[in-house]
Design a protein around this motif. Sequence first.
Motif, short mmCIF file in Angstrom:
data_model
loop_
_atom_site.label_atom_id
_atom_site.label_comp_id
_atom_site.label_asym_id
_atom_site.label_seq_id
_atom_site.Cartn_x
_atom_site.Cartn_y
_atom_site.Cartn_z
N LYS A 135 0.86 -1.19 0.00
CA LYS A 135 0.00 0.00 0.00
C LYS A 135 0.89 1.23 0.00
O LYS A 135 1.57 1.53 0.97
N TRP A 136 0.87 1.95 -1.11
CA TRP A 136 1.78 3.07 -1.30
C TRP A 136 1.08 4.39 -0.96
O TRP A 136 0.06 4.41 -0.31
N GLY A 137 1.69 5.49 -1.42
CA GLY A 137 1.09 6.80 -1.23
C GLY A 137 -0.05 7.01 -2.21
O GLY A 137 -0.59 6.07 -2.78
N PHE A 138 -0.40 8.25 -2.45
CA PHE A 138 -1.60 8.56 -3.23
C PHE A 138 -1.35 8.57 -4.73
O PHE A 138 -2.25 8.84 -5.51
N GLY A 139 -0.13 8.30 -5.19
CA GLY A 139 0.14 8.24 -6.62
C GLY A 139 0.60 9.56 -7.21
O GLY A 139 0.97 9.62 -8.37
N THR A 140 0.59 10.61 -6.43
CA THR A 140 1.09 11.91 -6.88
C THR A 140 2.19 12.36 -5.92
O THR A 140 2.29 11.88 -4.79
N VAL A 141 3.04 13.26 -6.41
CA VAL A 141 4.15 13.76 -5.61
C VAL A 141 3.92 15.23 -5.32
O VAL A 141 3.67 16.02 -6.24
N THR A 142 3.98 15.61 -4.06
CA THR A 142 3.79 17.00 -3.65
C THR A 142 5.15 17.64 -3.38
O THR A 142 5.96 17.08 -2.63
N ALA A 143 5.42 18.78 -4.01
CA ALA A 143 6.66 19.51 -3.79
C ALA A 143 6.50 20.44 -2.59
O ALA A 143 5.54 21.20 -2.51
N LEU A 144 7.42 20.33 -1.65
CA LEU A 144 7.41 21.16 -0.46
C LEU A 144 8.65 22.04 -0.42
O LEU A 144 9.74 21.59 -0.75
N LYS A 145 8.46 23.26 -0.01
CA LYS A 145 9.58 24.18 0.16
C LYS A 145 9.90 24.32 1.64
O LYS A 145 9.05 24.07 2.50
N PRO A 146 11.13 24.72 1.97
CA PRO A 146 11.46 24.93 3.38
C PRO A 146 10.51 25.92 4.04
O PRO A 146 10.04 26.87 3.41
N GLY A 147 10.22 25.69 5.30
CA GLY A 147 9.30 26.55 6.02
C GLY A 147 8.18 25.72 6.62
O GLY A 147 8.25 24.50 6.70
N TRP A 148 7.13 26.39 7.02
CA TRP A 148 6.03 25.73 7.71
C TRP A 148 4.99 25.19 6.73
O TRP A 148 4.62 25.87 5.76
N THR A 149 4.51 23.99 6.99
CA THR A 149 3.44 23.35 6.22
C THR A 149 2.45 22.73 7.20
O THR A 149 2.86 22.13 8.20
N THR A 150 1.17 22.87 6.93
CA THR A 150 0.15 22.24 7.76
C THR A 150 -0.14 20.85 7.22
O THR A 150 -0.52 20.68 6.07
N PHE A 151 0.06 19.86 8.07
CA PHE A 151 -0.11 18.46 7.71
C PHE A 151 -1.43 17.97 8.28
O PHE A 151 -1.69 18.15 9.47
N THR A 152 -2.28 17.38 7.45
CA THR A 152 -3.59 16.89 7.88
C THR A 152 -3.70 15.39 7.61
O THR A 152 -3.41 14.94 6.51
N TRP A 153 -4.11 14.65 8.62
CA TRP A 153 -4.39 13.23 8.43
C TRP A 153 -5.70 12.89 9.12
O TRP A 153 -6.22 13.67 9.92
N GLU A 154 -6.27 11.73 8.78
CA GLU A 154 -7.55 11.32 9.35
C GLU A 154 -7.41 10.01 10.10
O GLU A 154 -6.65 9.13 9.69
N GLU A 155 -8.15 9.90 11.18
CA GLU A 155 -8.22 8.65 11.93
C GLU A 155 -9.52 7.95 11.56
O GLU A 155 -10.61 8.45 11.82
N SER A 156 -9.38 6.78 10.94
CA SER A 156 -10.56 6.04 10.49
C SER A 156 -11.00 4.98 11.49
O SER A 156 -12.13 4.49 11.42
N ILE A 157 -10.10 4.60 12.39
CA ILE A 157 -10.42 3.68 13.48
C ILE A 157 -9.82 4.26 14.74
O ILE A 157 -8.61 4.49 14.81
N SER A 158 -10.64 4.53 15.74
CA SER A 158 -10.14 5.15 16.96
C SER A 158 -9.64 4.08 17.94
O SER A 158 -10.36 3.14 18.26
N HIS A 159 -8.40 4.23 18.36
CA HIS A 159 -7.82 3.35 19.37
C HIS A 159 -7.54 4.18 20.62
O HIS A 159 -6.85 5.21 20.54
N ASN A 160 -8.04 3.75 21.72
CA ASN A 160 -7.97 4.51 22.96
C ASN A 160 -6.54 4.93 23.31
O ASN A 160 -5.65 4.09 23.44
#
Length: 220
Positions: A17-42
Amino acid sequence: FDNTGNKYAACGPQSGKWGFGTVTALKPGWTTFTWEESISHNASPFRISILDENEKLVTVLLDHIPHNQDSAPIANVEKTYTPYKMSIRYEVRQVHSSVPDVMTDKTVNCGTPTCYYNPDDAACKGSTDPDAPTCAGAPNDNVCVQEDECFSNYHSCTDVIIQGSTPYTEFPQDSQPADWPYNSAHMKMQYYGAETGPWSDNWLQGLPSNYTTNYDVLSC
């Protein structure tokens, strides 16, 4: 790409299971990273790291991100998944021609106060005893390499290129900022317990403001 249930090693050759199939270019500095929890583990904490093109750990960006105990997603109903947001500062670094992953890990223990995350044995039954019962939710019945391993580790990845001046081969394994309150000066890397914190509007509270400022967003 379905990240749910991706317990076997990292997102790539070992898991299929790989990434999303596209490549995102990031520059130095601050980036907001968002992920989702699909199964909650206490009380299961998160870690954000960079892997190389062979899915091997290069550096840990943030560790011991506390769990949101209000997270209550419904399995396979994506609109109910719980978003987490965290802003990260990328230093002036370069990835040359290779494509690494930014990976979010979530660890789950087997009824012990703390567990050890072994990246080379990231999916096992929760015990070194072949005759012991397999922990509930374990991905397989394989015995663990050592006792008290984090037997179940979920991985979510996205492919990036970081545009900078320092090759990633020169990254330290621990790149956590000094003002990150859960860094290795305060909490031991690769050892995890029940870790929770206050979240509001998908942001962890009580952090320096840079971590909760919404910059350009990278989703995973």
